[in-house]
Motif scaffolding. Structure first.
Motif, PDB file in Angstrom:
ATOM      1  N   PHE A 118     -23.577   5.775   1.934  1.00 61.56           N
ATOM      2  CA  PHE A 118     -22.933   6.972   2.473  1.00 61.56           C
ATOM      3  C   PHE A 118     -23.019   8.092   1.444  1.00 61.56           C
ATOM      4  N   ASP A 119     -23.476   9.274   1.863  1.00 60.14           N
ATOM      5  CA  ASP A 119     -23.590  10.424   0.961  1.00 60.14           C
ATOM      6  C   ASP A 119     -22.269  11.188   0.958  1.00 60.14           C
ATOM      7  N   LEU A 120     -21.451  10.920  -0.045  1.00 61.98           N
ATOM      8  CA  LEU A 120     -20.129  11.539  -0.098  1.00 61.98           C
ATOM      9  C   LEU A 120     -20.192  13.036  -0.348  1.00 61.98           C
ATOM     10  N   GLN A 121     -21.236  13.496  -1.044  1.00 63.74           N
ATOM     11  CA  GLN A 121     -21.297  14.910  -1.404  1.00 63.74           C
ATOM     12  C   GLN A 121     -21.499  15.809  -0.192  1.00 63.74           C
ATOM     13  N   SER A 122     -21.976  15.244   0.901  1.00 67.21           N
ATOM     14  CA  SER A 122     -22.183  16.044   2.108  1.00 67.21           C
ATOM     15  C   SER A 122     -20.968  16.023   3.030  1.00 67.21           C
ATOM     16  N   HIS A 123     -19.884  15.404   2.599  1.00 66.96           N
ATOM     17  CA  HIS A 123     -18.678  15.309   3.420  1.00 66.96           C
ATOM     18  C   HIS A 123     -17.478  15.882   2.665  1.00 66.96           C
ATOM     19  N   ASP A 124     -16.432  16.091   3.417  1.00 61.89           N
ATOM     20  CA  ASP A 124     -15.194  16.631   2.843  1.00 61.89           C
ATOM     21  C   ASP A 124     -14.705  15.712   1.721  1.00 61.89           C
ATOM     22  N   SER A 125     -14.352  16.308   0.587  1.00 61.70           N
ATOM     23  CA  SER A 125     -13.912  15.512  -0.564  1.00 61.70           C
ATOM     24  C   SER A 125     -12.599  14.781  -0.300  1.00 61.70           C
ATOM     25  N   ARG A 126     -11.870  15.186   0.735  1.00 63.73           N
ATOM     26  CA  ARG A 126     -10.615  14.494   1.035  1.00 63.73           C
ATOM     27  C   ARG A 126     -10.853  13.044   1.452  1.00 63.73           C
ATOM     28  N   LEU A 127     -12.015  12.768   2.032  1.00 59.45           N
ATOM     29  CA  LEU A 127     -12.336  11.382   2.381  1.00 59.45           C
ATOM     30  C   LEU A 127     -12.418  10.526   1.125  1.00 59.45           C
ATOM     31  N   LEU A 128     -13.164  11.007   0.132  1.00 59.71           N
ATOM     32  CA  LEU A 128     -13.267  10.262  -1.123  1.00 59.71           C
ATOM     33  C   LEU A 128     -11.904  10.163  -1.803  1.00 59.71           C
ATOM     34  N   ALA A 129     -11.149  11.255  -1.806  1.00 54.51           N
ATOM     35  CA  ALA A 129      -9.832  11.243  -2.443  1.00 54.51           C
ATOM     36  C   ALA A 129      -8.914  10.218  -1.784  1.00 54.51           C
ATOM     37  N   ALA A 130      -8.941  10.167  -0.463  1.00 53.70           N
ATOM     38  CA  ALA A 130      -8.088   9.213   0.253  1.00 53.70           C
ATOM     39  C   ALA A 130      -8.492   7.776  -0.053  1.00 53.70           C
ATOM     40  N   LEU A 131      -9.809   7.528  -0.090  1.00 52.51           N
ATOM     41  CA  LEU A 131     -10.275   6.169  -0.370  1.00 52.51           C
ATOM     42  C   LEU A 131      -9.962   5.754  -1.804  1.00 52.51           C
ATOM     43  N   VAL A 132     -10.008   6.701  -2.728  1.00 55.85           N
ATOM     44  CA  VAL A 132      -9.700   6.390  -4.129  1.00 55.85           C
ATOM     45  C   VAL A 132      -8.220   6.064  -4.306  1.00 55.85           C
ATOM     46  N   LEU A 133      -7.361   6.811  -3.629  1.00 55.11           N
ATOM     47  CA  LEU A 133      -5.915   6.622  -3.806  1.00 55.11           C
ATOM     48  C   LEU A 133      -5.334   5.523  -2.917  1.00 55.11           C
ATOM     49  N   ALA A 134      -6.045   5.156  -1.857  1.00 54.46           N
ATOM     50  CA  ALA A 134      -5.504   4.172  -0.910  1.00 54.46           C
ATOM     51  C   ALA A 134      -5.159   2.832  -1.559  1.00 54.46           C
ATOM     52  N   PRO A 135      -6.001   2.268  -2.442  1.00 59.07           N
ATOM     53  CA  PRO A 135      -5.624   0.980  -3.053  1.00 59.07           C
ATOM     54  C   PRO A 135      -4.318   1.046  -3.845  1.00 59.07           C
ATOM     55  N   ALA A 136      -4.132   2.113  -4.628  1.00 61.51           N
ATOM     56  CA  ALA A 136      -2.875   2.255  -5.372  1.00 61.51           C
ATOM     57  C   ALA A 136      -1.701   2.439  -4.419  1.00 61.51           C
ATOM     58  N   PHE A 137      -1.942   3.137  -3.318  1.00 59.38           N
ATOM     59  CA  PHE A 137      -0.895   3.324  -2.313  1.00 59.38           C
ATOM     60  C   PHE A 137      -0.494   1.984  -1.697  1.00 59.38           C
ATOM     61  N   ILE A 138      -1.485   1.162  -1.402  1.00 55.72           N
ATOM     62  CA  ILE A 138      -1.205  -0.162  -0.834  1.00 55.72           C
ATOM     63  C   ILE A 138      -0.387  -1.005  -1.809  1.00 55.72           C
ATOM     64  N   ALA A 139      -0.779  -0.981  -3.086  1.00 51.56           N
ATOM     65  CA  ALA A 139      -0.034  -1.744  -4.092  1.00 51.56           C
ATOM     66  C   ALA A 139       1.391  -1.220  -4.242  1.00 51.56           C
ATOM     67  N   SER A 140       1.554   0.092  -4.093  1.00 48.54           N
ATOM     68  CA  SER A 140       2.869   0.704  -4.298  1.00 48.54           C
ATOM     69  C   SER A 140       3.847   0.381  -3.181  1.00 48.54           C
ATOM     70  N   ILE A 141       3.357   0.291  -1.954  1.00 45.07           N
ATOM     71  CA  ILE A 141       4.280   0.067  -0.835  1.00 45.07           C
ATOM     72  C   ILE A 141       4.439  -1.412  -0.494  1.00 45.07           C
ATOM     73  N   SER A 142       3.693  -2.287  -1.166  1.00 42.71           N
ATOM     74  CA  SER A 142       3.867  -3.724  -0.930  1.00 42.71           C
ATOM     75  C   SER A 142       5.246  -4.159  -1.413  1.00 42.71           C
ATOM     76  N   SER A 143       5.810  -5.138  -0.741  1.00 40.99           N
ATOM     77  CA  SER A 143       7.142  -5.619  -1.116  1.00 40.99           C
ATOM     78  C   SER A 143       7.123  -6.181  -2.532  1.00 40.99           C
ATOM     79  N   PRO A 144       7.951  -5.658  -3.435  1.00 40.93           N
ATOM     80  CA  PRO A 144       7.935  -6.131  -4.821  1.00 40.93           C
ATOM     81  C   PRO A 144       8.612  -7.486  -4.966  1.00 40.93           C
ATOM     82  N   ALA A 145       8.311  -8.154  -6.062  1.00 39.06           N
ATOM     83  CA  ALA A 145       8.861  -9.489  -6.299  1.00 39.06           C
ATOM     84  C   ALA A 145      10.375  -9.470  -6.419  1.00 39.06           C
TER      85      ALA A 145
END
Length: 477
Positions: free
Chosen positions: A296-323
Motif C-alpha cells: 500500500f502506498d501510504l504517501q498517496s493517501h491521507d496521513s490520518r490513515l497512517l497516524a490512526a494505524l500507528v496509534l491504534a495498538p497503543a490505544f488497544i493496550a490502553s483500554i484493555s482491562s488492567p490486571a
C-alpha cells in the motif's frame, strides 16, 4: 428494616452509625439503624443469613452508600464524618478490618499482607514483631508463601490476624470490625480469637463482630440480634480469658494511599505476565496493519490513515482491562482497600494500575514497523516528536483504568452496559490521530491554534482527565 437499639451513653464512643438506611440493589436492608461502638466494648451481631449483619459492618467501614443517616468516627476528641447520605465521604481513622471474604489478594505473601495491614494504620513493627504475630496464629512457617497457596483455614487465620493486629499494636483505642471471623477456624483458633478479643477490650479498643457462632458471641459485652426486622439488644456474657498480646508501639500518621500505591506496584512487578498480556493484542494489531499495508502506498493517501494505524495498538493496550481489576475483585480485596483508604482508593488505583508503561514503546514500535514507505526526513521528524502523542496516550490509559474500576464496582444489572463507556475514549484517540497526522504532514509546530499538534494533544489529555474525574468522583455521590 427499622432498627431499635439502646446505647450505654456513659461509654465513650469510637464509632457510630446514626439513623442509616442502606439498600442492596433494590432491597432495603437497614432502615433507621443507630449503633454505637464504645471504647473497651465488644458487640456481637447475630441474625439469619441476609438479615443485615455484613451490611452493618460494611456501613461502619464506610464502604456502602447511604440513603439516609451518617457514619461518624471519633479520634483524639474530634468527630470524623466517614460517610453520609449526601455523598460526603472521608477515610476513617486507622482500624482493624476482616471482611467476610477476607479481602486479601492471592498474590501477596503472608508476611506482606500482615505488614500492609499494619502500615495502612500507621504502624511499623519492630524487628521480630511480625514473626511473633505470625507464630501466635500458626502462620510463621508459611510467612513467605503466597496467600493463594494457603488452605482455607490458614487463609482465614491470616485475615483475622490482619484485622486484630492494627489494634493489638496500637497505643490508641481503635475500632475492630470482624465479619464472620470464626468461619473455617478450628477449635484452638477460635479460642485464640476469643482471647484476643477480650484482651483488646481490656486495652480500650472497640470490637464489632458479626457472627452465627453462639460460642464466639459469648465473649461479647452486648449482643444485638436482628430478628423480624428489629435489632434487639441483650447483655452478653463477656466470657473468655484475655490472651497475652504483644507490646504496643507508637503509631505514626496513617498513610493508606502510599501503602496502596506501593502494594499495587509490587503486585504488578511480581506478576508482569498480565502486563505482557495487555501488550499482546497491541503487537497483533501492529502485525495485521503491516500485512494490510505491505503493498500500500501510504504517501498517496491521507496521513490520518497512517497516524490512526500507528496509534491504534497503543490505544488497544490502553483500554484493555488492567490486571489491578482482577486483583481487587479477588476475595473482596478492593473492598478492603476502599474501606481503609477511603474515597481516594479508586483515584490512586487508576493511576498505579494503569498501562502507563506500554503506550510509548508500543507507539514507537508501531511507527518503525509501519512507516517503511515514508520519506526518511519525515520519519526522522516524527520519531523526534512521537513521544508527545504517546505521552498523552498515558492519560487515556489512566482514564480507561478508572472506567474499568468503576464498572467492577457496579452491580451486575448496572455493569452489563457499562463497558460501552469505553467508547468515549475514541474521542481523545481521534484528537491524537489528528496531532500525529499534522506532525507527519508539517513537522512539529508550536502554534496555539486549535489544529496545532501540541494543542490537539493537550485537548486529548483534557478529555481523558474529564473522563477520569467522572469515573473516580461521581460514583461517591
Amino acid at each position: 428494616m427499622t432498627v431499635l437499639c439502646r446505647h450505654n451513653m456513659t461509654i465513650s464512643p469510637l464509632a457510630q452509625v446514626k439513623g442509616i438506611e442502606v439498600h442492596r440493589g433494590p432491597s432495603k436492608v437497614l432502615e433507621g439503624a443507630s449503633v454505637n461502638i464504645g471504647a473497651g466494648e465488644v458487640i456481637s451481631i447475630l441474625g439469619d443469613n441476609g438479615s443485615g449483619k455484613t451490611t452493618l459492618i460494611e456501613a461502619f467501614a464506610g464502604i456502602l452508600p447511604l440513603r439516609s443517616g451518617e457514619v461518624v468516627w471519633h479520634e483524639g476528641g474530634e468527630s470524623i464524618l466517614v460517610r453520609d447520605s449526601d455523598g460526603r465521604r472521608n477515610p476513617p481513622p486507622p482500624m482493624g478490618l476482616t471482611l467476610q471474604n477476607g479481602g486479601i489478594s492471592g498474590e501477596e505473601t503472608v508476611s506482606e499482607r500482615l505488614a500492609v495491614s499494619l502500615s495502612v494504620a500507621g504502624i511499623h513493627p519492630r524487628e521480630g514483631q511480625l514473626a511473633d504475630l505470625l507464630g501466635h496464629w500458626g502462620l510463621l512457617h508459611r510467612s513467605e508463601d503466597r496467600v493463594a497457596h494457603l488452605s482455607g483455614g490458614l487463609r482465614r487465620r491470616l485475615s483475622i490476624l490482619c484485622g486484630l493486629a492494627p489494634a493489638a499494636l496500637s497505643e490508641t483505642p481503635r475500632v475492630v470490625l470482624l465479619d464472620e471471623p470464626s468461619e473455617g477456624l478450628d477449635d484452638s483458633a477460635k479460642e485464640s480469637l476469643k482471647g484476643w478479643i477480650r484482651a483488646l477490650s481490656s486495652r480500650n479498643h472497640g470490637i464489632l463482630v458479626a457472627t452465627h457462632d453462639k460460642d464466639l458471641s459469648s465473649c461479647a459485652d452486648r449482643i444485638l440480634t436482628i430478628e423480624d426486622g428489629f435489632l434487639i439488644e441483650s447483655p452478653g456474657e463477656a466470657s473468655g480469658e484475655p490472651s497475652n498480646l504483644p507490646a504496643t508501639i507508637q503509631s505514626s500518621e496513617k498513610r493508606a494511599i502510599s501503602s496502596l500505591i506501593r502494594w499495587s506496584i509490587r503486585m504488578e512487578l511480581r506478576n508482569p505476565i498480565e502486563t505482557v498480556g495487555r501488550a499482546t493484542p497491541a503487537i497483533v494489531a501492529i502485525l495485521l496493519s503491516y500485512a494490510l499495508l505491505m503493498d500500500f502506498d501510504l504517501q498517496s493517501h491521507d496521513s490520518r490513515l497512517l497516524a490512526a494505524l500507528v496509534l491504534a495498538p497503543a490505544f488497544i493496550a490502553s483500554i484493555s482491562s488492567p490486571a489491578i481489576v482482577s486483583r481487587l475483585s479477588e476475595s473482596d480485596c478492593g473492598r478492603w482497600w476502599d474501606a481503609v483508604a477511603g474515597p481516594m482508593a479508586r483515584p490512586a488505583f487508576s493511576i498505579s494500575g494503569a498501562s502507563i508503561i506500554l503506550p510509548i514503546p508500543v507507539t514507537y514500535l508501531s511507527w518503525l514497523v509501519l512507516s517503511g514507505s515514508v520519506d526518511d526526513q519525515v520519519s526522522s521528524e516524527v520519531l523526534a516528536w512521537l513521544w508527545i502523542p504517546a505521552l498523552a496516550m498515558m492519560d487515556l490509559a489512566i482514564a480507561s483504568t478508572a472506567l474499568h474500576l468503576l464498572v467492577s464496582d457496579l452491580s451486575r444489572s448496572s455493569a452489563a452496559p457499562a463497558p460501552l463507556l469505553l467508547v468515549v475514549m475514541v474521542w481523545p484517540f481521534l484528537e491524537l490521530t489528528d496531532a500525529l497526522s499534522s506532525i507527519i504532514d508539517n513537522g512539529m509546530t508550536w502554534g496555539l491554534s486549535i489544529h496545532e499538534p501540541l494543542v490537539t494533544c493537550i485537548v486529548a489529555s483534557l478529555l481523558s482527565a474529564l473522563v477520569w474525574l467522572s469515573a473516580v468522583l461521581i460514583p461517591d455521590y
